[in-house]
Design an enzyme around this catalytic site. Sequence first.
Site, PDB file in Angstrom:
ATOM      1  N   GLY A  78       0.783  -1.234   0.000  1.00  0.00           N
ATOM      2  CA  GLY A  78       0.000   0.000   0.000  1.00  0.00           C
ATOM      3  C   GLY A  78       0.812   1.281   0.000  1.00  0.00           C
ATOM      4  O   GLY A  78       0.253   2.378  -0.075  1.00  0.00           O
ATOM      5  N   GLN A  79       2.155   1.170   0.061  1.00  0.00           N
ATOM      6  CA  GLN A  79       2.971   2.382   0.047  1.00  0.00           C
ATOM      7  C   GLN A  79       2.707   3.149  -1.248  1.00  0.00           C
ATOM      8  O   GLN A  79       2.410   2.542  -2.272  1.00  0.00           O
ATOM      9  CB  GLN A  79       4.469   2.047   0.131  1.00  0.00           C
ATOM     10  CG  GLN A  79       4.911   1.544   1.492  1.00  0.00           C
ATOM     11  CD  GLN A  79       4.783   0.027   1.595  1.00  0.00           C
ATOM     12  OE1 GLN A  79       4.070  -0.586   0.809  1.00  0.00           O
ATOM     13  NE2 GLN A  79       5.442  -0.562   2.561  1.00  0.00           N
ATOM     14  N   HIS A  80       2.898   4.464  -1.161  1.00  0.00           N
ATOM     15  CA  HIS A  80       2.530   5.320  -2.297  1.00  0.00           C
ATOM     16  C   HIS A  80       3.130   4.810  -3.616  1.00  0.00           C
ATOM     17  O   HIS A  80       2.443   4.685  -4.625  1.00  0.00           O
ATOM     18  CB  HIS A  80       2.974   6.758  -2.016  1.00  0.00           C
ATOM     19  CG  HIS A  80       2.379   7.721  -2.979  1.00  0.00           C
ATOM     20  ND1 HIS A  80       1.021   7.994  -3.004  1.00  0.00           N
ATOM     21  CD2 HIS A  80       2.928   8.427  -3.989  1.00  0.00           C
ATOM     22  CE1 HIS A  80       0.777   8.846  -3.970  1.00  0.00           C
ATOM     23  NE2 HIS A  80       1.910   9.130  -4.581  1.00  0.00           N
TER      24      HIS A  80
END
Length: 201
Positions: A78-80
């Site tokens: 889910g990291q950018h």
Amino acid sequence: MFSLFYGLWKYIFKRDEFYVLILGLDNAGKTTFLEQTKIKFNRNYKGVNLNKITTTVGLNIGKIEYKGIVMNFWDLGGQHELQSLWDKYYAESHGIIFIIDSADIERIEESKAAFENMITNEHLVGIPLLIVANKQDILEALSLDRIKSIFKSSAPQIGKRDIHSISVSALNSQGITESIDWMTNCIKRNVPSRPPNNAEE
Ligand code: G3D
């Protein structure tokens, strides 16, 4: 003769295969949700120590058999910088579980932005969508109603599809069965629009 037996074997044993994406910001609880799903639905799966789970960096996968179908789960990072990879999986997916960290009030707008970006993708039109308000065991967590009101302005982008939101504590395994049950029923109902990936075999 072989083909007759093969056809019979397939008819009896073959299960339709579907793919469900587990999306959300890093730290939302995606890996924990997937682990608890595997523990609940795979009789022989012992699971990993939930206290040792680290945030999803690549891809975690899981498979369960439920209500006569096979569900494959892809838990994506889910990291950018990893969110740009999500859409590579959209065309093959049959359902989306979007996980929100209800206790992370500071990042709730970031979560909403990721949600809107995802939901407007053309490959996801009509796909069942489950919104999970996770970490409800935490006292300060936003309630499901509060989260719904924050996400309300995204409603026009959601379009016509099965959609549901649910309070969950993945850590305590609360709401997992209901989540999977809802998603399974929707995916089966949606087969005419999004058939299983092994439909032509
Ligand atoms: P991710 O895969 O979305 O990145 P993880 O998230 O499943 O790795 O979870 C991130 C952290 O949140 C983990 O804590 C995990 O134990 C915690 N967590 C997940 N679900 C819940 C929940 O329902 N309630 C609470 N209280 N915590 C939860 P750590 O401390 O290992 O970072």
